[in-house]
Design a protein around this motif. Structure first.
Motif, PDB file in Angstrom:
ATOM      1  N   THR A  54       0.767  -1.369  -0.011  1.00  7.74           N
ATOM      2  CA  THR A  54      -0.046   0.186  -0.156  1.00  7.74           C
ATOM      3  C   THR A  54       0.806   1.174   0.135  1.00  7.74           C
ATOM      4  N   GLU A  55       1.665   1.238   0.933  1.00 14.82           N
ATOM      5  CA  GLU A  55       2.673   2.399   0.950  1.00 14.82           C
ATOM      6  C   GLU A  55       3.602   2.783  -0.178  1.00 14.82           C
ATOM      7  N   LEU A  56       4.230   1.523  -0.704  1.00 20.30           N
ATOM      8  CA  LEU A  56       4.909   2.044  -2.039  1.00 20.30           C
ATOM      9  C   LEU A  56       4.004   2.270  -3.365  1.00 20.30           C
TER      10      LEU A  56
ATOM     11  N   ASN B  52       3.207   6.046  -2.761  1.00 19.20           N
ATOM     12  CA  ASN B  52       4.242   7.048  -3.003  1.00 19.20           C
ATOM     13  C   ASN B  52       4.421   6.747  -4.642  1.00 19.20           C
ATOM     14  N   ALA B  53       4.287   5.754  -5.225  1.00 22.07           N
ATOM     15  CA  ALA B  53       4.181   5.769  -6.645  1.00 22.07           C
ATOM     16  C   ALA B  53       3.308   6.868  -7.357  1.00 22.07           C
ATOM     17  N   VAL B  54       2.086   6.784  -6.785  1.00 23.71           N
ATOM     18  CA  VAL B  54       1.226   7.711  -7.494  1.00 23.71           C
ATOM     19  C   VAL B  54       1.126   9.232  -6.900  1.00 23.71           C
TER      20      VAL B  54
ATOM     21  N   HIS C 296       4.166  10.627  -5.655  1.00 21.62           N
ATOM     22  CA  HIS C 296       5.364  11.260  -5.881  1.00 21.62           C
ATOM     23  C   HIS C 296       5.933  11.128  -7.472  1.00 21.62           C
ATOM     24  N   GLY C 297       5.401  10.208  -8.041  1.00 18.74           N
ATOM     25  CA  GLY C 297       5.901   9.741  -9.274  1.00 18.74           C
ATOM     26  C   GLY C 297       5.417  10.834 -10.448  1.00 18.74           C
ATOM     27  N   PHE C 298       4.460  11.206 -10.494  1.00 17.31           N
ATOM     28  CA  PHE C 298       3.753  11.731 -11.711  1.00 17.31           C
ATOM     29  C   PHE C 298       3.566  13.114 -11.625  1.00 17.31           C
TER      30      PHE C 298
ATOM     31  N   ALA D 162       7.748  -0.453  -9.654  1.00 14.00           N
ATOM     32  CA  ALA D 162       8.485   0.305 -10.341  1.00 14.00           C
ATOM     33  C   ALA D 162       7.284   1.252 -11.174  1.00 14.00           C
ATOM     34  N   ASP D 163       7.895   2.674 -11.116  1.00 11.82           N
ATOM     35  CA  ASP D 163       6.753   3.649 -11.578  1.00 11.82           C
ATOM     36  C   ASP D 163       7.774   4.353 -12.831  1.00 11.82           C
ATOM     37  N   ASP D 164       7.203   5.286 -13.807  1.00 13.66           N
ATOM     38  CA  ASP D 164       7.969   5.935 -14.816  1.00 13.66           C
ATOM     39  C   ASP D 164       7.750   7.239 -14.734  1.00 13.66           C
TER      40      ASP D 164
ATOM     41  N   ASP E 213      18.335  14.923  -3.687  1.00 13.20           N
ATOM     42  CA  ASP E 213      19.020  14.684  -2.256  1.00 13.20           C
ATOM     43  C   ASP E 213      18.493  13.556  -1.334  1.00 13.20           C
ATOM     44  N   PHE E 214      17.895  12.795  -1.988  1.00 15.09           N
ATOM     45  CA  PHE E 214      17.048  11.799  -1.602  1.00 15.09           C
ATOM     46  C   PHE E 214      17.871  10.671  -0.776  1.00 15.09           C
ATOM     47  N   ASP E 215      17.604  10.314   0.453  1.00 14.73           N
ATOM     48  CA  ASP E 215      18.566   9.297   1.214  1.00 14.73           C
ATOM     49  C   ASP E 215      17.530   8.520   2.061  1.00 14.73           C
TER      50      ASP E 215
ATOM     51  N   ALA F  65      18.054   8.587   5.882  1.00  9.18           N
ATOM     52  CA  ALA F  65      17.810   9.781   6.569  1.00  9.18           C
ATOM     53  C   ALA F  65      16.200  10.108   6.398  1.00  9.18           C
ATOM     54  N   THR F  66      15.331   9.504   5.677  1.00  7.47           N
ATOM     55  CA  THR F  66      14.138   9.948   5.678  1.00  7.47           C
ATOM     56  C   THR F  66      13.472   9.507   7.087  1.00  7.47           C
ATOM     57  N   THR F  67      12.741  10.763   7.280  1.00  2.84           N
ATOM     58  CA  THR F  67      11.796  10.789   8.295  1.00  2.84           C
ATOM     59  C   THR F  67      10.449  10.860   8.354  1.00  2.84           C
ATOM     60  N   SER F  68       9.996  10.789   7.266  1.00  4.90           N
ATOM     61  CA  SER F  68       8.412  10.797   6.746  1.00  4.90           C
ATOM     62  C   SER F  68       7.890   9.432   7.035  1.00  4.90           C
ATOM     63  N   LEU F  69       6.867   9.626   7.336  1.00  4.92           N
ATOM     64  CA  LEU F  69       6.169   8.316   7.955  1.00  4.92           C
ATOM     65  C   LEU F  69       6.143   6.908   6.934  1.00  4.92           C
ATOM     66  N   GLY F  70       5.499   7.221   5.626  1.00  5.23           N
ATOM     67  CA  GLY F  70       5.491   6.241   4.833  1.00  5.23           C
ATOM     68  C   GLY F  70       6.592   5.083   4.605  1.00  5.23           C
TER      69      GLY F  70
HETATM   70  N1  LIG Z   1       8.053   6.492  -6.363  1.00  2.87           N
HETATM   71  C1  LIG Z   1       8.531   7.721  -5.917  1.00  2.87           C
HETATM   72  N2  LIG Z   1       8.798   8.495  -6.877  1.00  2.87           N
HETATM   73  C2  LIG Z   1       9.646   9.681  -6.244  1.00  2.87           C
HETATM   74  N3  LIG Z   1       9.868   9.912  -5.109  1.00  2.87           N
HETATM   75  C3  LIG Z   1       9.492   9.200  -4.308  1.00  2.87           C
HETATM   76  C4  LIG Z   1       8.830   8.014  -4.494  1.00  2.87           C
HETATM   77  N4  LIG Z   1       8.696   7.269  -3.437  1.00  2.87           N
HETATM   78  C5  LIG Z   1       9.271   7.979  -2.588  1.00  2.87           C
HETATM   79  N5  LIG Z   1       9.738   9.190  -2.818  1.00  2.87           N
HETATM   80  C6  LIG Z   1      10.448  10.205  -2.024  1.00  2.87           C
HETATM   81  O1  LIG Z   1      10.602   9.707  -1.004  1.00  2.87           O
HETATM   82  C7  LIG Z   1      10.022  10.595   0.047  1.00  2.87           C
HETATM   83  C8  LIG Z   1       9.510   9.959   1.248  1.00  2.87           C
HETATM   84  O2  LIG Z   1       8.326   8.898   1.188  1.00  2.87           O
HETATM   85  P1  LIG Z   1       7.477   8.452   2.340  1.00  2.87           P
HETATM   86  O3  LIG Z   1       6.445   7.606   1.620  1.00  2.87           O
HETATM   87  O4  LIG Z   1       8.230   8.152   3.294  1.00  2.87           O
HETATM   88  O5  LIG Z   1       6.952   9.918   2.609  1.00  2.87           O
HETATM   89  P2  LIG Z   1       5.643  10.672   2.241  1.00  2.87           P
HETATM   90  O6  LIG Z   1       5.137   9.921   0.766  1.00  2.87           O
HETATM   91  O7  LIG Z   1       6.186  12.000   1.597  1.00  2.87           O
HETATM   92  O8  LIG Z   1       4.665  10.811   3.082  1.00  2.87           O
HETATM   93  P3  LIG Z   1       3.638   9.786   3.774  1.00  2.87           P
HETATM   94  O9  LIG Z   1       4.327   9.740   5.279  1.00  2.87           O
HETATM   95  O10 LIG Z   1       2.380  10.065   3.869  1.00  2.87           O
HETATM   96  O11 LIG Z   1       3.812   8.365   3.080  1.00  2.87           O
HETATM   97  C9  LIG Z   1       8.783  11.222  -0.684  1.00  2.87           C
HETATM   98  O12 LIG Z   1       8.435  12.538  -0.090  1.00  2.87           O
HETATM   99  C10 LIG Z   1       9.419  11.540  -1.942  1.00  2.87           C
HETATM  100  O13 LIG Z   1      10.160  12.579  -2.293  1.00  2.87           O
END
Ligand SMILES: Nc1ncnc2c1ncn2[C@@H]1O[C@H](COP(=O)(O)OP(=O)(O)OP(=O)(O)O)[C@@H](O)[C@H]1O
Ligand SMILES: [Mg+2]
Length: 487
Positions: free
Chosen positions: A397-399, A402-404, A406-408, A431-433, A440-442, A445-450
């Motif tokens: 669900t989380e992945l 994210n794909a829908v 942040h991906g597009f 996988a998304d396109d 700067d993604f790491d 280091a990510t602190t977001s919940l997903g």
């Molecule tokens: N498929 C993806 N394409 C582009 N960026 C992504 C993708 N998946 C994750 N990211 C990046 O990684 C970050 C962290 O994702 P994460 O799911 O932890 O947090 P979020 O989606 O921002 O918030 P939430 O906690 O509501 O899920 C996202 O903010 C995004 O910048």
């Protein structure tokens, strides 16, 4: 291939019908061994040169064995055991005059030719060896057993036993020691073993069993108010080689009839009896347990849906868009757990066919997304333990989210869920396109919940691995790999 058919096809010239008869015989000859208090060995003529190979062996559960070693696969030449040769050549049961002392104990040897059906050919010879060391003056029980054994041996030689049309049952058939009745031609009991008598006492029989007509007596006991069950009458009167169950006052007894037909005439029957009350009670208990577990999952699902509905209500009333979005996400997360419980509620087993769940999670993502995406699953998850299914559904669900999310940047795209499984691992790639990860993604280091949820579940709970990388040709690729045993 089982060792039996392996041995038979390598060493003998038995055809398919012969093999079928032999299988049917050895699946049922415990009865003959027990009634005879004797060891049985089945000898089949060898393909190469005159002689015999032992293809199966059965020990009695009612008396001492003669053969402590396994004899299956043993070969004897023609002339080495004259009793076998004679039974084969003359198509008759042979018995040696004096006990054989060669193994240290007195053993009586007999041989019985095995005929495949009334008109069939002879396929082998059963050697019946009785250890006489513990023989004493036989009791009434022993005499009845031995007489019945000799009738059955006659039936084997005439091609009347086994009964190939008899269907194999799941519950172990009653054995001689469970309880045995002998009936005469009219279906009257001439002998009842103590266990058999006890079973009928438990069913409520007050009168004598010996002398009673078993079909009538059983029907009167168990179906006094109802129309008489034809099948029961047939079995309990010893006319049909079948099994049937009778029940009264919670006591369940399994009856198995073996009609005795010798020399063309019905001479009576054996009825084996087993009290299966406990077995049936345990079965029922398991069924209720399954039903309870299903009901619990069902309720958990309903409760989760209530929680989701509450959150949705609250989200609607919020003016703050960020707050509303957060609540809507919670709704989604609760929703994916509810899906898992709904599936679990339908399956009593502990293994879950996961493809259904995955497809529903995928469909749910597509529904709630703003962009026009059609996620697709490639490959199969197969069955997964329920304990693994719940976290994987949440990770998915989380992945997908994210794909829908942040991906597009543009309004449409494609998402693939690629699944592969080997003996020890499950690998899932989402996988998304889309526009790809921020520069700067790491992951660490990510602190977001997903992604924290994803990492906790994959690494912490499932002892797996997680990686996120740019996809070749644009977009993002998340790979999880989890140890799961195929099973
Ligand atoms: N498929 C993806 N394409 C582009 N960026 C992504 C993708 N998946 C994750 N990211 C990046 O990684 C970050 C962290 O994702 P994460 O799911 O932890 O947090 P979020 O989606 O921002 O918030 P939430 O906690 O509501 O899920 C996202 O903010 C995004 O910048
Ligand atoms: Mg996210």
């Amino acid at each position: 291939m089982s060792t039996l058919s392996d041995l038979v096809s390598r060493q003998t010239a038995l055809d398919a019908a012969g093999i079928e008869w032999m299988r049917s015989l050895v699946s049922d000859w415990q009865l003959l061994a027990d009634l005879s208090f004797a060891d049985l060995i089945l000898w089949i003529p060898r393909k190469e040169g005159p002689g015999w190979v032992a293809v199966a062996q059965m020990r009695p559960t009612t008396g001492p064995t003669v053969y402590h070693d396994d004899v299956v696969g043993m070969v004897v030449a023609e002339g080495e055991r004259p009793l076998i040769d004679t039974a084969w050549k003359e198509h008759r049961i042979c018995r040696e005059g004096d006990p054989d002392w060669s193994s240290g104990v007195p053993v009586r040897e007999e041989t019985i030719p095995v005929r495949r059906g009334l008109e069939g050919e002879f396929i082998g010879v059963i050697q019946r060896s009785t250890n006489l060391s513990s023989a004493r003056t036989p009791s009434r029980l022993e005499l009845t057993y031995l007489q019945s054994a000799s009738d059955m041996a006659q039936m084997v030689a005439e091609g009347r036993f086994p009964f190939p049309e008899e269907e194999p049952t799941l519950v172990r058939s009653p054995r001689v020691g469970d309880g045995l009745l002998r009936l005469d031609r009219a279906g009257r009991v001439t002998y009842a073993s103590p266990n058999a008598l006890s079973a009928y006492r438990r069913l409520g029989l007050q009168a004598d069993l010996v002398g009673a007509e078993l079909g009538r007596t059983t029907a009167d006991l168990c179906y006094s108010d109802e129309p008489i069950n034809e099948d029961l009458m047939h079995v309990a009167s010893g006319r049909a080689p079948r099994e049937t169950e009778v029940e009264r006052g919670g006591i369940v007894v399994l009856l198995r009839a073996i009609p005795l037909v010798v020399g063309g005439g019905r001479i009576g029957a054996l009825v084996l009896i087993r009290d299966v009350t406990e077995l049936r009670r345990r079965e029922r208990e398991l069924l209720t347990k399954d039903a309870t577990i299903r009901e619990i999952h069902h309720r958990v699902k309903n409760n989760l849906q209530t929680v989701a509905a509450l959150l949705r209500l609250q989200a609607r009333r919020l003016g703050n868009p960020e707050g509303r979005e957060a609540l809507e996400e919670a709704v989604r997360r609760v929703g994916s757990i509810a899906i898992v419980h709904e599936i679990l509620a339908q399956m009593p087993e502990e293994m879950v066919e996961f493809d259904d769940i995955a497809d529903r999670v995928v469909a749910m993502t597509a529904e709630v997304s703003v962009a026009h995406v059609t996620p697709k699953r490639i490959g199969s998850f197969g069955v997964l333990p329920a304990a693994v299914a719940t976290p994987i559904a949440m990770v998915l669900t989380e992945l997908l989210q994210n794909a829908v999310e942040h991906g597009f940047s543009h309004a449409s795209g494609s998402i693939q869920v690629i699944v592969s499984r080997d003996a020890n691992h499950l690998e899932v790639v989402v996988a998304d396109d889309g526009k790809g990860l921020p520069t700067d993604f790491d992951l660490e280091a990510t602190t977001s919940l997903g992604l924290q949820i994803v990492r906790t579940l994959v690494v912490g709970e499932l002892s797996g691995r997680l990686s996120i990388a740019p996809r070749e040709g644009g977009g993002t690729e998340v790979t999880i790999s989890i140890p799961v045993q195929t099973g």
